[in-house]
Enzyme design. Structure first.
Site, PDB file in Angstrom:
ATOM      1  N   TYR A  53     -12.797  12.116  13.635  1.00  0.00           N
ATOM      2  CA  TYR A  53     -13.316  12.573  14.930  1.00  0.00           C
ATOM      3  C   TYR A  53     -12.360  13.574  15.568  1.00  0.00           C
ATOM      4  CZ  TYR A  53     -16.270   8.385  14.346  1.00  0.00           C
ATOM      5  OH  TYR A  53     -17.122   7.426  13.857  1.00  0.00           O
ATOM      6  N   HIS A 111     -14.380   4.998   5.769  1.00  0.00           N
ATOM      7  CA  HIS A 111     -15.478   5.580   6.571  1.00  0.00           C
ATOM      8  C   HIS A 111     -16.806   5.617   5.804  1.00  0.00           C
ATOM      9  CE1 HIS A 111     -15.881   8.423  10.271  1.00  0.00           C
ATOM     10  NE2 HIS A 111     -16.996   7.789  10.060  1.00  0.00           N
TER      11      HIS A 111
HETATM   12  N1  LIG Z   1     -19.082   4.838  10.814  1.00  0.00           N
HETATM   13  C1  LIG Z   1     -19.852   5.886  10.991  1.00  0.00           C
HETATM   14  O1  LIG Z   1     -20.235   6.588  10.038  1.00  0.00           O
HETATM   15  C2  LIG Z   1     -20.287   6.227  12.381  1.00  0.00           C
HETATM   16  C3  LIG Z   1     -21.333   7.143  12.591  1.00  0.00           C
HETATM   17  C4  LIG Z   1     -21.729   7.404  13.889  1.00  0.00           C
HETATM   18  C5  LIG Z   1     -21.075   6.776  14.948  1.00  0.00           C
HETATM   19  N2  LIG Z   1     -20.038   5.926  14.726  1.00  0.00           N
HETATM   20  C6  LIG Z   1     -19.320   5.269  15.858  1.00  0.00           C
HETATM   21  O2  LIG Z   1     -20.290   4.672  16.705  1.00  0.00           O
HETATM   22  C7  LIG Z   1     -20.155   5.184  18.018  1.00  0.00           C
HETATM   23  C8  LIG Z   1     -21.497   5.230  18.732  1.00  0.00           C
HETATM   24  O3  LIG Z   1     -22.415   6.048  18.057  1.00  0.00           O
HETATM   25  P1  LIG Z   1     -22.836   7.516  18.558  1.00  0.00           P
HETATM   26  O4  LIG Z   1     -21.771   8.098  19.383  1.00  0.00           O
HETATM   27  O5  LIG Z   1     -23.280   8.239  17.342  1.00  0.00           O
HETATM   28  O6  LIG Z   1     -24.155   7.266  19.390  1.00  0.00           O
HETATM   29  P2  LIG Z   1     -24.629   6.347  20.611  1.00  0.00           P
HETATM   30  O7  LIG Z   1     -23.537   5.492  21.096  1.00  0.00           O
HETATM   31  O8  LIG Z   1     -25.896   5.732  20.163  1.00  0.00           O
HETATM   32  O9  LIG Z   1     -24.994   7.447  21.704  1.00  0.00           O
HETATM   33  C9  LIG Z   1     -24.011   8.236  22.340  1.00  0.00           C
HETATM   34  C10 LIG Z   1     -24.735   9.131  23.314  1.00  0.00           C
HETATM   35  O10 LIG Z   1     -25.430   8.318  24.253  1.00  0.00           O
HETATM   36  C11 LIG Z   1     -25.135   8.693  25.568  1.00  0.00           C
HETATM   37  N3  LIG Z   1     -25.178   7.459  26.372  1.00  0.00           N
HETATM   38  C12 LIG Z   1     -24.285   6.447  26.396  1.00  0.00           C
HETATM   39  N4  LIG Z   1     -24.693   5.469  27.214  1.00  0.00           N
HETATM   40  C13 LIG Z   1     -25.883   5.872  27.722  1.00  0.00           C
HETATM   41  C14 LIG Z   1     -26.772   5.293  28.633  1.00  0.00           C
HETATM   42  N5  LIG Z   1     -26.536   4.094  29.174  1.00  0.00           N
HETATM   43  N6  LIG Z   1     -27.907   5.989  28.944  1.00  0.00           N
HETATM   44  C15 LIG Z   1     -28.163   7.201  28.407  1.00  0.00           C
HETATM   45  N7  LIG Z   1     -27.335   7.801  27.522  1.00  0.00           N
HETATM   46  C16 LIG Z   1     -26.200   7.133  27.184  1.00  0.00           C
HETATM   47  C17 LIG Z   1     -23.762   9.318  25.506  1.00  0.00           C
HETATM   48  O11 LIG Z   1     -23.617  10.248  26.561  1.00  0.00           O
HETATM   49  P3  LIG Z   1     -22.244  10.433  27.389  1.00  0.00           P
HETATM   50  O12 LIG Z   1     -21.137  10.505  26.389  1.00  0.00           O
HETATM   51  O13 LIG Z   1     -22.467  11.685  28.149  1.00  0.00           O
HETATM   52  O14 LIG Z   1     -22.074   9.253  28.304  1.00  0.00           O
HETATM   53  C18 LIG Z   1     -23.811  10.006  24.140  1.00  0.00           C
HETATM   54  O15 LIG Z   1     -24.446  11.253  24.241  1.00  0.00           O
HETATM   55  C19 LIG Z   1     -19.528   6.557  17.783  1.00  0.00           C
HETATM   56  O16 LIG Z   1     -19.002   7.133  18.958  1.00  0.00           O
HETATM   57  C20 LIG Z   1     -18.517   6.224  16.726  1.00  0.00           C
HETATM   58  O17 LIG Z   1     -17.384   5.600  17.290  1.00  0.00           O
HETATM   59  C21 LIG Z   1     -19.661   5.626  13.464  1.00  0.00           C
END
Ligand SMILES: NC(=O)c1ccc[n+]([C@@H]2O[C@H](COP(=O)([O-])OP(=O)(O)OC[C@H]3O[C@@H](n4cnc5c(N)ncnc54)[C@H](OP(=O)(O)O)[C@@H]3O)[C@@H](O)[C@H]2O)c1
Length: 279
Positions: A53, A111
């Site tokens: 990241y 990962h």
């Molecule tokens: N292992 C892997 O391959 C992998 C892949 C993807 C993700 N991940 C991990 O999982 C975490 C979460 O997944 P993600 O970041 O892909 O997606 P997510 O958590 O499903 O969504 C993040 C998005 O949702 C918004 N958001 C957060 N809370 C909200 C709410 N209550 N209402 C409306 N919108 C909201 C955030 O906006 P704001 O930031 O503007 O608040 C951001 O744009 C990642 O950050 C990472 O640490 C791991």
């Protein structure tokens, strides 16, 4: 905050925080660290990051957020598959420790699966564990066949978690991966629990109807839906403070069987095995 028990008995918060896309812009780092700190104050003390990241920038944001309160945090980071050789894992871990400004990573994940033999990666994880540089290790984006392969390794039972995509519109893991992990006490870390591109999932009529009944929001329902499994940890990412407060509220939301059935009707559970969904 509800807890999830890892193999070995340690407990961690079921609701944590993601960091993907943090650390990309220098000017946003303070806002992002402040957001993580608010999340910590709200009980989301498990923080997920990765060397990938922002090329390590997200780990630096986590270091900023954890200053003065490292001991109350459970920090998860991930090694890239290209670094997952015996020596590569150790070197990548040192770099992550430096960026995180800490002496240990609580959970260190591969990962996704790459070209290095799993046995080498696992041996490197175990060596880091013995040295106290990581406390637990696990994997990410591993399907059931990969988990079966891990289980055949001598140190395979040490695998504490598998981080995979899981939200109401992507629930293929319920067919066999989630039960496989539950039966062995391996935690599932649900990534992108809000669907990553949130607007589509949060407009779901089922989530909206259930939310209205509970005087909650669709995002809270999506998170509570994942957290209904005792071995699932959910790691939504939020930089917006109102999102953080909203997400933390999901920890108190318990869905009824009727709610779950209503969500099933729009987002049906899997009827057959499908390849693991990736983002
Ligand atoms: N292992 C892997 O391959 C992998 C892949 C993807 C993700 N991940 C991990 O999982 C975490 C979460 O997944 P993600 O970041 O892909 O997606 P997510 O958590 O499903 O969504 C993040 C998005 O949702 C918004 N958001 C957060 N809370 C909200 C709410 N209550 N209402 C409306 N919108 C909201 C955030 O906006 P704001 O930031 O503007 O608040 C951001 O744009 C990642 O950050 C990472 O640490 C791991």
């Amino acid at each position: 905050m509800r807890q999830v028990t890892l193999p070995g008995g340690e407990t961690v918060p079921a609701l944590g925080q993601g960091t993907w896309y943090m650390g990309e812009k220098r000017g946003a780092r303070k806002v992002e660290a402040d957001a993580l700190r608010l999340g910590i104050d709200l009980g989301m003390t498990l923080i997920d990051t990765a060397e990938m990241y922002a090329n390590g920038g997200a780990e630096e944001v986590v270091a900023d957020a954890s200053r003065g309160q490292r001991d109350k945090l459970f920090i998860v980071s991930k090694v890239l598959p290209s670094n997952a050789s015996r020596t590569g894992v150790a070197e990548a871990c040192e770099r992550s420790l430096k960026r995180l400004n800490t002496d240990r990573i609580d959970l260190y994940l591969l990962h996704w699966r790459g070209g290095h033999p799993l046995a080498d990666t696992v041996a490197a994880f175990e060596k880091l564990k013995q040295a106290g540089k990581i406390r637990h290790w696990g994997v990410s984006n591993f399907d059931t066949a990969d988990m079966n392969e891990i289980a055949t390794l001598r140190d395979g039972p040490g695998c504490a978690a598998n981080q995979v995509l899981y939200h109401p519109a992507s629930r293929g893991i319920e067919f066999d991966l989630l039960p496989w992990c539950a039966a062995r006490g391996v935690a599932i870390m649900a990534y992108s629990p809000l669907g990553h591109h949130v607007s589509r999932l949060l407009a779901s009529p089922a989530l909206t109807a259930v939310a209205r009944r509970h005087q909650a929001t669709p995002a809270q329902v999506a998170l509570a839906w994942g957290l209904r499994h005792p071995n699932v940890i959910s790691i939504p990412k939020a930089s917006d403070l109102s999102h953080l407060r909203e997400n933390a509220g999901a920890a108190d939301l318990v869905l009824t069987e009727g709610d779950i059935a209503e969500i099933d009707a729009v987002h049906p559970p899997p009827r057959r095995k499908a390849p693991l969904d990736l983002l």
